[in-house]
Design a protein around this motif. Structure first.
Motif, short mmCIF file in Angstrom:
data_model
loop_
_atom_site.label_atom_id
_atom_site.label_comp_id
_atom_site.label_asym_id
_atom_site.label_seq_id
_atom_site.Cartn_x
_atom_site.Cartn_y
_atom_site.Cartn_z
N THR A 125 0.84 -1.19 0.00
CA THR A 125 0.00 0.00 0.00
C THR A 125 0.88 1.25 0.00
OG1 THR A 125 -0.08 0.15 2.40
CG2 THR A 125 -1.78 -1.22 1.33
N PRO A 126 0.33 2.37 -0.46
CA PRO A 126 1.08 3.62 -0.37
C PRO A 126 1.50 3.93 1.07
CG PRO A 126 -0.77 3.90 -1.84
CD PRO A 126 -0.93 2.54 -1.21
N ARG A 127 0.63 3.62 2.01
CA ARG A 127 0.96 3.86 3.43
C ARG A 127 2.20 3.07 3.84
NH1 ARG A 127 -3.00 2.72 8.58
NH2 ARG A 127 -1.61 3.65 10.12
N THR A 128 2.28 1.81 3.43
CA THR A 128 3.43 0.97 3.76
C THR A 128 4.70 1.56 3.14
OG1 THR A 128 2.10 -1.03 3.94
CG2 THR A 128 4.44 -1.33 3.47
N LEU A 129 4.62 1.93 1.89
CA LEU A 129 5.79 2.47 1.20
C LEU A 129 6.26 3.77 1.87
CD1 LEU A 129 7.73 1.87 -1.08
CD2 LEU A 129 6.17 3.05 -2.63
N ARG A 130 5.32 4.64 2.21
CA ARG A 130 5.69 5.88 2.90
C ARG A 130 6.31 5.59 4.27
NH1 ARG A 130 1.07 7.92 0.19
NH2 ARG A 130 -0.30 7.34 1.90
N TYR A 131 5.76 4.59 4.95
CA TYR A 131 6.31 4.23 6.27
C TYR A 131 7.74 3.71 6.14
CZ TYR A 131 6.88 2.26 10.90
OH TYR A 131 7.36 1.96 12.15
N TYR A 132 8.01 2.88 5.17
CA TYR A 132 9.37 2.38 4.96
C TYR A 132 10.34 3.52 4.67
CZ TYR A 132 7.58 -2.44 4.82
OH TYR A 132 7.00 -3.64 5.12
N ILE A 153 10.93 5.45 8.13
CA ILE A 153 11.88 4.80 9.04
C ILE A 153 13.23 4.53 8.36
CG2 ILE A 153 10.10 3.87 10.53
CD1 ILE A 153 10.57 1.12 9.22
N GLU A 154 13.39 5.11 7.20
CA GLU A 154 14.65 5.11 6.45
C GLU A 154 15.11 3.75 5.96
OE1 GLU A 154 17.34 7.31 8.95
OE2 GLU A 154 16.33 9.20 8.51
N ILE A 198 15.63 -5.78 10.19
CA ILE A 198 15.89 -5.59 8.76
C ILE A 198 16.68 -4.31 8.53
CG2 ILE A 198 14.79 -5.16 6.52
CD1 ILE A 198 12.42 -6.94 7.60
N ARG A 199 16.30 -3.25 9.22
CA ARG A 199 17.02 -1.97 9.08
C ARG A 199 18.48 -2.12 9.48
NH1 ARG A 199 18.47 2.56 11.51
NH2 ARG A 199 17.86 1.95 13.59
N GLN A 200 18.72 -2.78 10.60
CA GLN A 200 20.09 -2.99 11.07
C GLN A 200 20.88 -3.82 10.06
OE1 GLN A 200 21.64 -1.59 13.66
NE2 GLN A 200 19.77 -0.45 14.02
N TRP A 201 20.25 -4.83 9.51
CA TRP A 201 20.91 -5.71 8.55
C TRP A 201 21.29 -4.93 7.29
CZ3 TRP A 201 18.93 -8.70 4.11
CH2 TRP A 201 19.79 -9.71 3.73
#
Length: 122
Positions: free
Chosen positions: A18-25, A28-29, A66-69
């Motif tokens: 969803t657009p919301r998911t993409l914006r959230y990713y 959170i960088e 995932i972000r740390q990885w």
């Protein structure tokens, strides 16, 4: 737009998010698309990262894991990232096995209760 970049809408469609998911990713960088005015464009790097993010989510990893990885890869390279992944994957496999056992127990209990209830109806 060059051929190897996806627009925001195309990125959502390509990865079925969803657009919301993409914006959230992005928030959170996890993703950092190119910006041209108000438009966002996702190149091969962002598509590869999205593939890894979705794969990690499928296997039950937290977004922070995932972000740390992904940060390890950027700062320390592929071999260090692979070693970190093996460590995290080992822990996740143990967690998934526990969840599987709990699900098997719940299925068995529900099946038994259903069978007993079905018998009482006859």
């Amino acid at each position: 737009m060059s051929d190897n970049r996806l627009s925001f809408k195309e990125m959502c469609a390509e990865f079925d998010v969803t657009p919301r998911t993409l914006r959230y990713y992005e928030y959170i960088e996890l993703l950092q698309p190119d910006r041209e005015g108000r438009s966002r464009f996702y190149g091969p790097r962002e598509c590869a990262r999205m593939t890894l993010i979705l794969r990690g989510r499928k296997y039950g990893f937290s977004l922070e894991d995932i972000r740390q990885w992904l940060l390890i890869y950027e700062h320390e390279g592929n071999e260090v990232q692979m070693r970190a992944f093996v460590d995290v994957a080992d822990k996740q496999i143990v967690e998934l096995e526990k969840q599987k056992q709990q699900l098997d127990e719940a299925i068995d209990a529900l099946t038994q209760m259903r069978d007993e209830t079905a018998k009482s109806l006859k």
